[in-house]
Design a protein around this motif. Sequence first.
Motif, PDB file in Angstrom:
ATOM      1  N   ALA A 177       0.756 -16.332 -17.698  1.00  0.00           N
ATOM      2  CA  ALA A 177       0.953 -16.230 -15.932  1.00  0.00           C
ATOM      3  C   ALA A 177       0.197 -17.130 -15.287  1.00  0.00           C
ATOM      4  N   GLU A 178       1.033 -17.853 -14.172  1.00  0.00           N
ATOM      5  CA  GLU A 178       0.304 -18.563 -13.265  1.00  0.00           C
ATOM      6  C   GLU A 178       0.365 -17.931 -11.826  1.00  0.00           C
ATOM      7  N   GLU A 179       1.339 -17.041 -11.716  1.00  0.00           N
ATOM      8  CA  GLU A 179       1.595 -16.246 -10.487  1.00  0.00           C
ATOM      9  C   GLU A 179       2.153 -14.810 -11.051  1.00  0.00           C
ATOM     10  N   VAL A 180       1.446 -13.902 -10.357  1.00  0.00           N
ATOM     11  CA  VAL A 180       1.587 -12.407 -10.502  1.00  0.00           C
ATOM     12  C   VAL A 180       2.079 -11.828  -9.265  1.00  0.00           C
ATOM     13  N   GLN A 181       3.261 -10.925  -9.268  1.00  0.00           N
ATOM     14  CA  GLN A 181       3.628 -10.417  -8.137  1.00  0.00           C
ATOM     15  C   GLN A 181       4.081  -8.777  -8.480  1.00  0.00           C
ATOM     16  N   PHE A 182       3.191  -8.107  -7.794  1.00  0.00           N
ATOM     17  CA  PHE A 182       3.383  -6.581  -8.093  1.00  0.00           C
ATOM     18  C   PHE A 182       4.640  -6.205  -7.146  1.00  0.00           C
ATOM     19  N   LEU A 183       5.700  -5.945  -7.828  1.00  0.00           N
ATOM     20  CA  LEU A 183       6.896  -5.503  -7.364  1.00  0.00           C
ATOM     21  C   LEU A 183       7.221  -3.888  -7.124  1.00  0.00           C
ATOM     22  N   GLU A 184       6.106  -3.129  -7.787  1.00  0.00           N
ATOM     23  CA  GLU A 184       6.223  -1.838  -7.727  1.00  0.00           C
ATOM     24  C   GLU A 184       4.524  -1.309  -7.865  1.00  0.00           C
ATOM     25  N   TRP A 185       4.021  -0.729  -6.850  1.00  0.00           N
ATOM     26  CA  TRP A 185       2.943   0.081  -6.961  1.00  0.00           C
ATOM     27  C   TRP A 185       2.712   1.391  -7.591  1.00  0.00           C
ATOM     28  N   GLY A 186       1.885   1.651  -8.347  1.00  0.00           N
ATOM     29  CA  GLY A 186       1.935   2.978  -8.886  1.00  0.00           C
ATOM     30  C   GLY A 186       0.880   3.823  -8.699  1.00  0.00           C
ATOM     31  N   GLN A 187       1.045   5.034  -9.008  1.00  0.00           N
ATOM     32  CA  GLN A 187       0.053   6.327  -9.098  1.00  0.00           C
ATOM     33  C   GLN A 187      -0.935   5.976 -10.423  1.00  0.00           C
ATOM     34  N   LYS A 188      -1.887   5.016  -9.789  1.00  0.00           N
ATOM     35  CA  LYS A 188      -2.731   4.560 -11.117  1.00  0.00           C
ATOM     36  C   LYS A 188      -4.064   4.696 -10.268  1.00  0.00           C
ATOM     37  N   SER A 189      -5.153   5.324 -11.015  1.00  0.00           N
ATOM     38  CA  SER A 189      -6.441   5.521 -10.823  1.00  0.00           C
ATOM     39  C   SER A 189      -7.117   4.205 -10.549  1.00  0.00           C
ATOM     40  N   VAL A 190      -7.933   4.022  -9.371  1.00  0.00           N
ATOM     41  CA  VAL A 190      -8.597   2.698  -9.102  1.00  0.00           C
ATOM     42  C   VAL A 190     -10.101   3.104  -8.955  1.00  0.00           C
ATOM     43  N   ARG A 191     -11.003   2.121  -9.444  1.00  0.00           N
ATOM     44  CA  ARG A 191     -12.493   2.559  -9.150  1.00  0.00           C
ATOM     45  C   ARG A 191     -12.909   1.776  -8.034  1.00  0.00           C
ATOM     46  N   ASP A 192     -13.687   2.458  -6.964  1.00  0.00           N
ATOM     47  CA  ASP A 192     -14.084   1.928  -6.007  1.00  0.00           C
ATOM     48  C   ASP A 192     -15.512   2.323  -5.560  1.00  0.00           C
ATOM     49  N   ASN A 193     -16.526   1.300  -5.686  1.00  0.00           N
ATOM     50  CA  ASN A 193     -17.938   1.831  -5.498  1.00  0.00           C
ATOM     51  C   ASN A 193     -18.417   3.174  -6.203  1.00  0.00           C
ATOM     52  N   ASN A 194     -17.989   2.985  -7.525  1.00  0.00           N
ATOM     53  CA  ASN A 194     -18.482   4.119  -8.453  1.00  0.00           C
ATOM     54  C   ASN A 194     -17.546   5.653  -8.320  1.00  0.00           C
ATOM     55  N   THR A 195     -16.564   5.518  -7.431  1.00  0.00           N
ATOM     56  CA  THR A 195     -15.819   6.614  -7.129  1.00  0.00           C
ATOM     57  C   THR A 195     -14.413   6.487  -7.829  1.00  0.00           C
TER      58      THR A 195
END
Length: 146
Positions: A96-114
């Motif tokens: 892949a050279e370009e990636v487009q997120f066409l749908e965002w989803g209920q996924k857990s994201v790590r941000d500043n150890n939370t």
Amino acid sequence: MNKVVLIGRLTKDPELRFTPGMGKAVTTFTIAVDRRFTRDGQREADFIPIVVWGKQAESTANYMSKGKLIGISGRIQTRSYESRDGIRKYVTEVIAEEVQFLEWGQKSVRDNNTEVLSEDFGKDSSFNEDIYGEDITPVDEGDIPF
């Protein structure tokens, strides 16, 4: 010319790894791409392996999950290797050279150890730059002219 554009759904969560030594991010996943025609009324799909490198690899692993719609632009690459049992294996994949997120989803994201649960983006959702960073810009579907 070697150029491919695909839109499909992730068959499982992307796998993020880092190369030994340099520590460059690489994410691998497979997308299911519907075929244009059906056989006996049954829809068919092709399952295409995708490889994403660098910052895009990290973003894809962090924000995409199984079942989400994704757009990929890149090139087809073939390679071969010898497996542990001595058999020559051949692999065809899309780099892949370009990636487009066409749908965002209920996924857990790590941000500043939370851990924070991301929301689907919709008309009533608010964009939280603290979670996603300033390199990702939400699209207001109300501004799209079609």
